[in-house]
Design an enzyme around this catalytic site. Structure first.
Site, PDB file in Angstrom:
ATOM      1  N   GLU A   1      10.110   1.867  10.603  1.00  0.00           N
ATOM      2  CA  GLU A   1      11.184   2.857  10.408  1.00  0.00           C
ATOM      3  C   GLU A   1      10.504   4.210  10.520  1.00  0.00           C
ATOM      4  OE1 GLU A   1      13.036   5.554   9.550  1.00  0.00           O
ATOM      5  OE2 GLU A   1      13.155   4.997   7.429  1.00  0.00           O
TER       6      GLU A   1
ATOM      7  N   CYS B   1      14.308  10.720   6.580  1.00  0.00           N
ATOM      8  CA  CYS B   1      14.437  10.301   7.977  1.00  0.00           C
ATOM      9  C   CYS B   1      15.893  10.372   8.431  1.00  0.00           C
ATOM     10  CB  CYS B   1      13.900   8.898   8.130  1.00  0.00           C
ATOM     11  SG  CYS B   1      14.563   7.785   6.903  1.00  0.00           S
TER      12      CYS B   1
ATOM     13  N   GLU C   1      10.351  16.261  14.452  1.00  0.00           N
ATOM     14  CA  GLU C   1      10.754  16.061  13.056  1.00  0.00           C
ATOM     15  C   GLU C   1       9.964  17.024  12.177  1.00  0.00           C
ATOM     16  OE1 GLU C   1       9.881  12.229  11.197  1.00  0.00           O
ATOM     17  OE2 GLU C   1      11.944  12.142  10.491  1.00  0.00           O
TER      18      GLU C   1
ATOM     19  N   LYS D   1       0.875  -1.181   0.000  1.00  0.00           N
ATOM     20  CA  LYS D   1       0.000   0.000   0.000  1.00  0.00           C
ATOM     21  C   LYS D   1       0.902   1.217   0.000  1.00  0.00           C
ATOM     22  CE  LYS D   1      -1.637   2.916   2.303  1.00  0.00           C
ATOM     23  NZ  LYS D   1      -1.295   4.317   1.889  1.00  0.00           N
TER      24      LYS D   1
END
Ligand code: NAI
Ligand code: MG
Length: 505
Positions: A264, A298, A399, A189
């Site tokens: 992750e 990331c 973040e 997906k």
């Protein structure tokens, strides 16, 4: 027979490309739920492709197909044959990479020079994991003469792979290559913002000759299509890259059948520059690692920790470099940095720039949305530098996922390490020093899944990658990646067949 679903590449880019079929059980099928959704080109905010989005019933079909393939041809296929298919896929991927890079750039806005470099290397993952597909073996465990004990490693089963929009193919390849090598089947997906290349990958997998159902793609939204995949009792494992908050929702939704998870989840990496470093090289690495992929990675070195004696010099160099970055149309060969991948992310980045200002950090470069001329409709933002950042500010803790570097001063190793580790994340870290003892001392104390010394963002198919703390569970890449897709079975065989009667006396 699969139905042709692609139109020829429009030269002008004005015509919409059509991806109006899902890939399920080796067939290109219209969605039962969901519908046809426009994919937006972030360089101009306009639709550029029409993509089939599936819903719950499409996930159901895909899981049935993946299960049938797993229990059937895929399970019986020896590892060396899986390896041969993966090698064929690697060759096809390498051939297709230049075109796929253009498509990924259109869908995600990433500068073409970055997409080309990135996608131009992905075939290595298929090759490298192909080379492991027939070498997955267990151990013999010595005990004594009375038993023979050994372990066997078995594929986990049906894998639901859920990927993000910042590096759509990279995060896909990192999951699909080891999953297929291990003997799992996959329902992918992709992110709703960047579904196109996942369907292109399906085309390559079909062409390579994988049995139907081994790999399936159902684009769709996270909250319904993704959530249905996660909760599906027929899915044995979820491999996810994205936001921590989403991972927590996934854990709860997938808890009912205790499926396996690997996550992750991003980072807030410290990139530490000591005064004894080769400053020019450190600045090359630190600037590009703060702004790569328009800040949407990331692995970004978003917290640049600079030793006080060189702090002003580094702030100056960062500001100067920010002015040299050519922000522009992502398909333009000269462009260094494209737009943010979607409007929501642009808004998020701009809001963090406001937060940084209001927290009292010094905005020394960038900070504005770019809307002039050709950039008017796109989601462009300047490479941005904040100086005098304290590690307790939100711009240093959360973040941002935009091209925003936060420069934090420190004095000495202990303070560098304390600041580096004072974060909920622990994915990547970098440090620059010419002192080899310091390089080892400091890297050994940093809580991160990968530490780069005098380099940054060095990632290969063979280098394990993943997070400590809130940055995730499990490792992608390297031998460790296979662990996500394998179960261990221990077999104990008695050599005597004698078993004492527990009730004899
Ligand atoms: P997200 O975590 O919502 O999206 C990632 C994937 O998860 C997409 O495919 C999405 O459709 C799917 N998803 C969302 N909700 C789901 C659910 N309930 N069940 C199953 N699947 C679901 O990330 P989002 O909202 O697109 O980005 C927000 C922030 O997350 C970014 O600004 C960034 O800070 C961070 N992020 C980190 C990434 C990384 O590489 N670690 C990648 C993408 C985002
Ligand atoms: Mg989202």
């Amino acid at each position: 027979m699969a139905t042709a679903f692609r139109q020829p590449t429009p030269e002008s880019g004005s015509e919409l490309r059509r991806y109006e079929r899902l890939f399920i059980g080796g067939e290109w099928v219209a969605p039962l739920d969901g519908g046809i959704v426009d994919s937006i080109d972030p360089s101009n905010g306009k639709p550029w492709a029409r993509v089939a989005f599936g819903g719950p019933r499409d996930i159901d079909r895909a899981v049935v197909a993946a299960r049938a393939a797993f229990e059937g041809p895929w399970r019986r296929m020896p590892g060396w044959e899986r390896a041969a298919l993966l090698r064929r896929l690697a060759d096809l991927y390498r051939e297709a990479a230049p075109e796929m890079a253009i498509l990924e750039t259109r869908d995600s806005g990433r500068a073409i020079r970055e997409s080309r470099n990135d996608l131009g290397a992905h075939h290595h993952w298929f090759q490298w994991f192909a080379s492991l597909a027939d070498k997955i073996s267990g151990r013999t465990i010595p005990i004594d003469d009375s038993v023979h004990c050994f372990t066997t490693r078995l594929p986990v089963g049906v894998v639901g792979a859920i990927t993000p929009w910042n590096a759509p193919m990279l995060t896909t390849v990192w999951k699909v290559a080891p999953a297929l090598a291990a003997g799992c089947t996959v329902v992918l997906k992709p992110a709703e913002q960047t579904p196109v290349t996942a369907l292109e990958l399906a085309r390559l997998i079909e062409k390579a000759g994988f049995p139907p159902g081994v790999f399936n793609v159902v684009p769709g939204y996270g909250h319904d299509t993704g959530a249905h995949l996660v909760a599906h009792p027929g899915v044995d494992k979820i491999a996810f890259t994205g936001e921590g908050r989403t991972a927590k929702a996934i854990l709860r939704a997938g808890a009912d059948n205790l499926k396996r998870f690997s996550f992750e989840l991003g980072g807030k990496a410290p990139h530490i520059i000591f005064a004894d470093a080769d400053i020019d090289q450190a600045i090359n690495a630190a600037t590009s690692s703060a702004w790569a992929v328009c800040g949407q990675s990331c692995a970004l070195g978003s917290r640049v920790l600079v030793e006080r004696p060189i702090y002003d010099r580094v702030v100056e160099a960062f500001s100067e470099r920010a002015r040299k970055v050519r922000v522009g149309r992502p398909l333009d060969e000269a462009t260094h940095m494209g737009p943010q991948a979607h409007a929501e992310q642009l808004a998020k980045t701009l809001s963090y720039i406001d937060i940084g200002r209001s927290e009292g950090a010094a905005l020394v470069a960038g900070g504005r949305r770019l809307e002039d001329g050709a950039l008017a409709e796109g989601f462009y933002v300047e490479p941005t530098v904040f100086a005098n950042v304290a590690n307790d500010m939100r711009i240093a803790r959360e973040e941002i996922f935009g091209p925003v570097a936060s420069l934090i001063p420190f004095s000495g190793e202990d303070e560098a390490i304390a600041i580096a580790n004072d974060t909920t994340y622990g994915l990547t870290a970098g440090l620059w020093t010419r002192d080899i003892g310091r390089a080892h001392r400091v890297s050994a104390r940093i809580q991160a899944g990968i530490v780069w010394v005098n380099t940054y963002r060095y990632i290969r198919w063979s280098t394990p990658y993943g997070g400590f703390k809130a940055s995730g569970w499990g490792r992608e890449n390297g031998l460790e990646a296979l662990d996500n897709y394998l179960e261990t079975r221990t077999t104990v065989v008695s050599t005597t067949g004698q078993f004492p009667d527990a009730y004899a006396q």
